[in-house]
Design a protein around this motif. Structure first.
Motif, mmCIF file in Angstrom:
data_model
loop_
_atom_site.group_PDB
_atom_site.id
_atom_site.type_symbol
_atom_site.label_atom_id
_atom_site.label_comp_id
_atom_site.label_asym_id
_atom_site.label_seq_id
_atom_site.Cartn_x
_atom_site.Cartn_y
_atom_site.Cartn_z
ATOM 1 N N ALA A 325 0.795 -1.220 0.000
ATOM 2 C CA ALA A 325 0.000 0.000 0.000
ATOM 3 C C ALA A 325 0.834 1.280 0.000
ATOM 4 N N GLU A 326 2.014 1.254 0.614
ATOM 5 C CA GLU A 326 2.772 2.498 0.754
ATOM 6 C C GLU A 326 4.267 2.192 0.829
ATOM 7 N N ILE A 327 5.066 3.094 0.252
ATOM 8 C CA ILE A 327 6.518 2.967 0.291
ATOM 9 C C ILE A 327 7.085 4.130 1.085
ATOM 10 N N VAL A 328 7.963 3.820 2.036
ATOM 11 C CA VAL A 328 8.557 4.830 2.912
ATOM 12 C C VAL A 328 10.074 4.700 2.869
ATOM 13 N N PHE A 329 10.764 5.809 2.645
ATOM 14 C CA PHE A 329 12.220 5.852 2.805
ATOM 15 C C PHE A 329 12.515 6.168 4.262
ATOM 16 N N GLY A 330 13.255 5.281 4.927
ATOM 17 C CA GLY A 330 13.516 5.456 6.346
ATOM 18 C C GLY A 330 12.570 4.599 7.163
ATOM 19 N N GLY A 331 12.410 4.945 8.433
ATOM 20 C CA GLY A 331 11.516 4.195 9.299
ATOM 21 C C GLY A 331 10.117 4.770 9.313
ATOM 22 N N PRO A 332 9.165 4.082 9.937
ATOM 23 C CA PRO A 332 7.779 4.551 9.936
ATOM 24 C C PRO A 332 7.544 5.781 10.808
ATOM 25 N N MET A 333 8.434 6.072 11.753
ATOM 26 C CA MET A 333 8.245 7.214 12.638
ATOM 27 C C MET A 333 8.716 8.522 12.008
ATOM 28 N N MET A 334 9.842 8.490 11.311
ATOM 29 C CA MET A 334 10.408 9.722 10.753
ATOM 30 C C MET A 334 10.617 9.661 9.240
ATOM 31 N N GLY A 335 10.265 8.548 8.617
ATOM 32 C CA GLY A 335 10.507 8.388 7.196
ATOM 33 C C GLY A 335 9.569 9.205 6.321
ATOM 34 N N GLN A 336 9.844 9.193 5.018
ATOM 35 C CA GLN A 336 9.054 9.954 4.050
ATOM 36 C C GLN A 336 8.427 9.020 3.021
ATOM 37 N N SER A 337 7.126 9.173 2.818
ATOM 38 C CA SER A 337 6.430 8.390 1.800
ATOM 39 C C SER A 337 6.887 8.822 0.410
ATOM 40 N N GLN A 338 6.901 7.865 -0.523
ATOM 41 C CA GLN A 338 7.362 8.135 -1.875
ATOM 42 C C GLN A 338 6.217 8.003 -2.869
ATOM 43 N N ALA A 339 6.252 8.869 -3.886
ATOM 44 C CA ALA A 339 5.164 8.916 -4.855
ATOM 45 C C ALA A 339 5.514 8.261 -6.179
ATOM 46 N N THR A 340 6.796 7.931 -6.381
ATOM 47 C CA THR A 340 7.207 7.359 -7.655
ATOM 48 C C THR A 340 8.339 6.365 -7.443
ATOM 49 N N LEU A 341 8.407 5.364 -8.312
ATOM 50 C CA LEU A 341 9.477 4.367 -8.240
ATOM 51 C C LEU A 341 10.753 4.843 -8.909
ATOM 52 N N ASP A 342 10.747 6.075 -9.446
ATOM 53 C CA ASP A 342 11.939 6.604 -10.107
ATOM 54 C C ASP A 342 12.926 7.223 -9.126
ATOM 55 N N VAL A 343 12.533 7.463 -7.872
ATOM 56 C CA VAL A 343 13.446 8.119 -6.934
ATOM 57 C C VAL A 343 14.637 7.212 -6.646
ATOM 58 N N PRO A 344 15.842 7.790 -6.500
ATOM 59 C CA PRO A 344 17.024 6.986 -6.198
ATOM 60 C C PRO A 344 17.273 6.899 -4.696
ATOM 61 N N VAL A 345 17.997 5.871 -4.279
ATOM 62 C CA VAL A 345 18.438 5.799 -2.884
ATOM 63 C C VAL A 345 19.626 6.743 -2.715
ATOM 64 N N LEU A 346 19.745 7.311 -1.505
ATOM 65 C CA LEU A 346 20.766 8.314 -1.234
ATOM 66 C C LEU A 346 21.672 7.853 -0.097
ATOM 67 N N LYS A 347 22.640 8.700 0.232
ATOM 68 C CA LYS A 347 23.510 8.412 1.364
ATOM 69 C C LYS A 347 22.712 8.259 2.655
ATOM 70 N N ALA A 348 21.652 9.019 2.804
ATOM 71 C CA ALA A 348 20.873 9.011 4.040
ATOM 72 C C ALA A 348 19.825 7.902 4.085
ATOM 73 N N THR A 349 19.730 7.082 3.039
ATOM 74 C CA THR A 349 18.691 6.047 2.986
ATOM 75 C C THR A 349 19.150 4.818 3.763
ATOM 76 N N GLY A 350 18.682 4.695 5.001
ATOM 77 C CA GLY A 350 19.037 3.531 5.809
ATOM 78 C C GLY A 350 18.124 2.348 5.575
ATOM 79 N N GLY A 351 16.960 2.621 4.987
ATOM 80 C CA GLY A 351 16.025 1.533 4.740
ATOM 81 C C GLY A 351 14.882 1.975 3.863
ATOM 82 N N ILE A 352 14.208 0.992 3.278
ATOM 83 C CA ILE A 352 13.021 1.225 2.458
ATOM 84 C C ILE A 352 11.942 0.284 2.958
ATOM 85 N N LEU A 353 10.807 0.832 3.327
ATOM 86 C CA LEU A 353 9.698 0.032 3.816
ATOM 87 C C LEU A 353 8.595 -0.012 2.780
ATOM 88 N N VAL A 354 8.119 -1.206 2.509
ATOM 89 C CA VAL A 354 6.929 -1.377 1.670
ATOM 90 C C VAL A 354 5.859 -1.936 2.590
#
Length: 441
Positions: A325-354
Motif C-alpha cells: 500500500a505504501e513505500i517509505v524511505f527510512g523508518g515509519p516514525m520519521m521516514g518519508q512516503s514516496q510517490a514514484t518508483l523513479d526516486v534513487p536511494v541516497l547516502k541518508a537512505t538507511g532503509g526502504i519500507l513497503v
C-alpha cells in the motif's frame, strides 16, 4: 538486574525487526543506470564536475563540495554520464541530478585511490581525507562528517558516542553492520578519536540487539578505551540528545549542539565507513540498507550503490505483494512516503519500507480532546498541542519564538500517541519548511 540507562518520556512502537534482523546483507546487482542527486546531504548542494558523454569509473569524484557544510558526490558505478537534469528526489521535489548509464561489461572495481596511513598524518589531515571521501552521517540527517570533527574551540569534546541504537521500527542495517563489520566499527572509532584528539568512546546499543552487544564487546581491541553500553529499548533512544542523556547524564541545552556538553555522536555505519576509506581508499558510494515490510516479497538487507532507483531495489527484492500500500524511505516514525518508483536511494537512505494495507491503516482525523498524552511522550518536553494550534492558523513565527519549535526533532512521538490521529509531526515539519522559506526571502 537494575534498569538500563535511558531518557525521560518517549514511546514504545511495535518493533517488527524480526523480518530482517537475522538476514545477512547481500550485494544488490548493479542496475542499468544510476541517478545521483547533487543534494544528498545537509547543507549546500554539490557542484557537478562532469558533463554528458564523460566516462566515469566507480569511486570517481563527479561533484565537488560547494561550501564548508557540503559534501562531494562520487560515482557509485562505472559508466557514461547521460545527462545532468532535474530528477524526482526522495525529499519530494525535483533536484538537479547526474544520470549515469552503467557499463554492463565493467568489473565495477573502484579506481585505485591513495590515502595516507591514518596514524602518520596530523589530525587535521584526517578530517580532510574524510571530507574528500564524501562521508556524511548515515543515521538519517546526512550531516557532513568533517564539520563534526571540527568543534568550536570553546567547546572541546571529551567523549565519542557511537550510536548503535537503531530505534526506528523495521530497520536493521546498523544491526547487521555491527554483526558483519565489527572490526571496521572499532577501527573507525580509533581514527575518529585521533582526529578529535581524545581517548574515550562509548557504543550505545539497545538491549533488543544482544548479539550485537556481544560481538562488539568480544571484538573490542584491548588498547582501545571503548565501552559497550546496553540501553533500554525505547524510541527515540537513538536521537543524539537522548543518547547523550542516557549514557552520560549530560543534557544538551536548548538550541545547542552536543559539543556544548563535550560529546560527539556518530552512527555505527558512518564510523565503519571511515575505516573503509583508510583501509581500501573507497569513498562513500554504497551502504547496507534494510528492505522490509509486509508489502515486499523478500525482505532483507542489501549493500546498495547510491543512485540505484527504487524500481530496481523492489525488483531485486521479489516485487510487491498483492496488498502493498505504501513505500517509505527510512523508518515509519520519521521516514518519508514516496510517490514514484523513479526516486534513487541516497547516502541518508538507511532503509526502504513497503507497507501493507494492514500496516498503514488510514484513520480519520478527529477534534483534539486535550488529553495531554503527548506530555509523557515528547522527549524534549515541548507542548505539541500548543504547537499544533499555532500551526493550524499559520502563526509560524510564534511557534519558533514562544513554543520552541526549533527544539522539535520531528520524531513523531506526539503523532504516535494522539488518540485523535492528528498529524502533529507533519504539521511541525511544514512549519519548519515555511520558516526556512521566510528566512531565505
Amino acid at each position: 538486574m537494575g534498569r538500563l540507562p535511558t531518557f525521560r518520556n518517549g514511546v514504545h512502537p511495535p518493533e517488527h525487526k524480526e523480518l530482517t534482523s537475522g538476514i545477512p546483507s547481500r550485494r544488490l546487482p548493479f542496475p542499468e543506470e544510476i541517478i545521483l542527486p547533487l543534494s544528498q546531504h545537509l547543507g549546500r548542494p554539490a557542484e557537478a564536475l562532469v558533463k554528458p558523454g564523460d566516462r566515469v569509473e566507480r569511486g570517481d569524484v563527479i561533484a565537488k563540495a560547494s561550501g564548508f557544510i557540503s559534501s562531494r558526490v562520487h560515482a557509485s558505478a562505472a559508466g557514461t554520464v547521460k545527462s545532468i537534469e532535474h530528477w524526482p528526489h526522495p525529499a519530494g521535489a525535483m533536484q538537479p541530478s547526474i544520470r549515469i548509464e552503467v557499463d554492463p561489461h565493467s568489473t565495477q572495481l573502484q579506481r585505485p585511490r591513495l590515502v595516507p596511513h591514518w596514524d602518520e598524518v596530523p589530525a587535521e589531515q584526517l578530517s580532510e581525507e574524510i571530507s574528500k571521501a564524501g562521508i556524511v552521517g548515515l543515521g538519517g540527517a546526512a550531516f557532513p562528517m568533517h564539520v563534526k570533527l571540527r568543534p568550536p574551540e570553546d567547546q572541546p569534546v571529551d567523549v565519542l558516542m557511537v550510536n548503535g541504537c537503531e530505534c526506528e521500527p523495521y530497520l536493521t542495517s546498523d544491526h547487521r553492520t555491527m554483526l558483519e563489520r565489527p572490526e571496521y566499527v572499532h577501527q573507525g572509532i580509533r581514527i575518529v578519536l585521533r582526529a578529535l584528539g581524545i581517548r574515550r568512546a562509548v557504543i550505545g546499543i539497545e538491549a533488543n540487539k544482544p548479539d550485537a552487544i556481544e560481538v562488539m564487546r568480544d571484538t573490542a581491541p584491548d588498547d582501545l578505551d571503548v565501552t559497550v553500553q546496553p540501553l533500554e529499548v525505547k524510541y527515540p533512544q537513538g536521537a543524539e540528545k537522548m543518547l547523550i542523556k542516557a549514557v552520560t547524564g549530560r543534557e544538551v541545552p536548548s538550541g545547542k549542539l552536543p559539543s556544548a556538553v563535550g560529546a560527539l555522536v556518530q552512527n555505527v555505519a558512518t564510523t565503519a565507513s571511515v575505516a573503509l576509506v583508510f583501509e581500501t581508499g573507497q569513498p562513500l558510494i554504497e551502504r547496507i540498507m534494510t528492505i522490509s515490510g509486509r508489502g515486499i516479497r523478500r525482505p532483507g538487507n542489501w549493500v546498495i550503490p547510491f543512485g540505484t532507483k527504487l524500481s530496481d531495489v523492489i525488483a531485486a527484492s521479489g516485487g510487491f505483494t498483492e496488498d502493498a500500500a505504501e513505500i517509505v524511505f527510512g523508518g515509519p516514525m520519521m521516514g518519508q512516503s514516496q510517490a514514484t518508483l523513479d526516486v534513487p536511494v541516497l547516502k541518508a537512505t538507511g532503509g526502504i519500507l513497503v507497507l501493507s494495507n494492514a500496516e498503514c491503516k488510514r484513520q480519520d482525523i478527529l477534534p483534539c480532546i486535550r488529553c495531554g498524552k503527548f506530555v509523557e511522550a515528547c522527549p524534549v518536553f515541548l507542548n505539541p498541542q500548543l504547537l499544533g494550534s499555532l500551526a493550524r492558523v499559520e502563526r509560524f513565527e510564534e511557534m519558533a519564538e514562544e513554543a520552541d519549535l526549533g527544539d522539535c526533532m520531528l520524531c513523531g512521538c506526539c503523532s504516535f500517541v494522539c488518540p485523535s490521529n492528528i498529524p502533529l509531526s507533519q504539521m511541525f515539519a511544514m512549519a519548519k519548511f515555511q520558516l526556512g522559506r521566510l528566512a531565505r526571502q
